[in-house]
Design a protein around this motif. Sequence first.
Motif, PDB file in Angstrom:
ATOM      1  N   PRO A  85     -21.217 -36.006  77.734  1.00  0.00           N
ATOM      2  CA  PRO A  85     -20.473 -36.792  78.732  1.00  0.00           C
ATOM      3  C   PRO A  85     -19.620 -37.918  78.112  1.00  0.00           C
ATOM      4  CG  PRO A  85     -22.753 -36.508  79.444  1.00  0.00           C
ATOM      5  CD  PRO A  85     -22.655 -35.942  78.063  1.00  0.00           C
ATOM      6  N   GLY A  86     -20.092 -38.561  77.072  1.00  0.00           N
ATOM      7  CA  GLY A  86     -19.331 -39.633  76.434  1.00  0.00           C
ATOM      8  C   GLY A  86     -18.045 -39.123  75.805  1.00  0.00           C
ATOM      9  N   VAL A  87     -18.130 -37.952  75.164  1.00  0.00           N
ATOM     10  CA  VAL A  87     -16.955 -37.356  74.535  1.00  0.00           C
ATOM     11  C   VAL A  87     -15.963 -36.915  75.614  1.00  0.00           C
ATOM     12  CG1 VAL A  87     -16.136 -35.441  73.101  1.00  0.00           C
ATOM     13  CG2 VAL A  87     -18.210 -36.666  72.468  1.00  0.00           C
ATOM     14  N   LEU A  88     -16.473 -36.312  76.691  1.00  0.00           N
ATOM     15  CA  LEU A  88     -15.601 -35.881  77.786  1.00  0.00           C
ATOM     16  C   LEU A  88     -14.882 -37.081  78.413  1.00  0.00           C
ATOM     17  CD1 LEU A  88     -17.737 -33.124  79.584  1.00  0.00           C
ATOM     18  CD2 LEU A  88     -15.650 -32.825  78.245  1.00  0.00           C
ATOM     19  N   GLU A  89     -15.606 -38.179  78.586  1.00  0.00           N
ATOM     20  CA  GLU A  89     -14.994 -39.387  79.151  1.00  0.00           C
ATOM     21  C   GLU A  89     -13.899 -39.912  78.230  1.00  0.00           C
ATOM     22  OE1 GLU A  89     -16.364 -43.918  80.237  1.00  0.00           O
ATOM     23  OE2 GLU A  89     -17.845 -42.321  80.471  1.00  0.00           O
ATOM     24  N   SER A  90     -14.162 -39.933  76.928  1.00  0.00           N
ATOM     25  CA  SER A  90     -13.162 -40.388  75.962  1.00  0.00           C
ATOM     26  C   SER A  90     -11.941 -39.485  75.979  1.00  0.00           C
ATOM     27  CB  SER A  90     -13.743 -40.432  74.547  1.00  0.00           C
ATOM     28  OG  SER A  90     -14.768 -41.394  74.467  1.00  0.00           O
ATOM     29  N   LEU A  91     -12.161 -38.178  76.034  1.00  0.00           N
ATOM     30  CA  LEU A  91     -11.038 -37.244  76.072  1.00  0.00           C
ATOM     31  C   LEU A  91     -10.223 -37.421  77.357  1.00  0.00           C
ATOM     32  CD1 LEU A  91     -12.659 -34.004  74.589  1.00  0.00           C
ATOM     33  CD2 LEU A  91     -10.989 -35.515  73.503  1.00  0.00           C
ATOM     34  N   ASN A  92     -10.892 -37.682  78.476  1.00  0.00           N
ATOM     35  CA  ASN A  92     -10.181 -37.931  79.727  1.00  0.00           C
ATOM     36  C   ASN A  92      -9.339 -39.204  79.647  1.00  0.00           C
ATOM     37  OD1 ASN A  92     -10.932 -35.634  81.151  1.00  0.00           O
ATOM     38  ND2 ASN A  92     -12.828 -36.574  81.920  1.00  0.00           N
ATOM     39  N   LYS A  93      -9.877 -40.235  78.990  1.00  0.00           N
ATOM     40  CA  LYS A  93      -9.103 -41.467  78.808  1.00  0.00           C
ATOM     41  C   LYS A  93      -7.879 -41.213  77.941  1.00  0.00           C
ATOM     42  CE  LYS A  93     -12.843 -44.812  79.442  1.00  0.00           C
ATOM     43  NZ  LYS A  93     -13.653 -45.856  78.820  1.00  0.00           N
ATOM     44  N   VAL A  94      -8.037 -40.432  76.879  1.00  0.00           N
ATOM     45  CA  VAL A  94      -6.907 -40.079  76.011  1.00  0.00           C
ATOM     46  C   VAL A  94      -5.863 -39.307  76.815  1.00  0.00           C
ATOM     47  CG1 VAL A  94      -6.229 -38.662  74.025  1.00  0.00           C
ATOM     48  CG2 VAL A  94      -8.239 -40.137  73.873  1.00  0.00           C
ATOM     49  N   LYS A  95      -6.328 -38.389  77.652  1.00  0.00           N
ATOM     50  CA  LYS A  95      -5.434 -37.580  78.488  1.00  0.00           C
ATOM     51  C   LYS A  95      -4.660 -38.483  79.456  1.00  0.00           C
ATOM     52  CE  LYS A  95      -5.734 -34.056  82.087  1.00  0.00           C
ATOM     53  NZ  LYS A  95      -6.679 -33.252  82.851  1.00  0.00           N
ATOM     54  N   ASP A  96      -5.366 -39.420  80.122  1.00  0.00           N
ATOM     55  CA  ASP A  96      -4.710 -40.333  81.053  1.00  0.00           C
ATOM     56  C   ASP A  96      -3.695 -41.226  80.338  1.00  0.00           C
ATOM     57  OD1 ASP A  96      -6.234 -39.260  83.085  1.00  0.00           O
ATOM     58  OD2 ASP A  96      -7.715 -40.900  83.100  1.00  0.00           O
TER      59      ASP A  96
END
Length: 176
Positions: A29-40
């Motif tokens: 979940p932490g990696v997914l959240e970071s990737l979502n922030k990068v995407k945004d």
Amino acid sequence: MEAIKSSKLREIKDTVSDAAEIMQQIGNPGVLESLNKVKDTAKAVNEIIRGLSTSEMVKNIENFRLISENMNETSAKMENTVTQLRETGFMYETSELVKSAKEKINSFSIDDDPNNINGQDLRDMSIASKEMMLSIKDLVNEISLTMAYSKKSATINNVKDTIKEVSDVYAVAKEM
């Protein structure tokens, strides 16, 4: 040849194992959240780039560049004008005139002291004040000519207001 195949198989196995571990980490979940922030963040940057690429924004940026150049040129010309005024002694003479006028005004008195102001002193002071106002008006006109080449801006409007005020002061002094 068998050793080469074995070595290649071990490399493939290690690569698959590494890929599986990476996939497992991506599911965290932490990696997914970071990737979502990068995407945004990437989306926001793309929107900003699109906004900056519009013809209106490009024109605005160019106008800001031109205004900056004009302000730099105006600043240099103003510095040059002030330097020339100092070199000619205009500022010193004006300062001395103001001091003299202040001393004369402070010397008004009802008694007949010979050090007090008389009619001729008032006339001389009036003439000197008019000459000073003319000099100031000429200075303001020179400064406004220096700034005339720049585009209409708040600074130019302030200078125009100042010129009008100096002209009004001159008109009042002329009536003296």
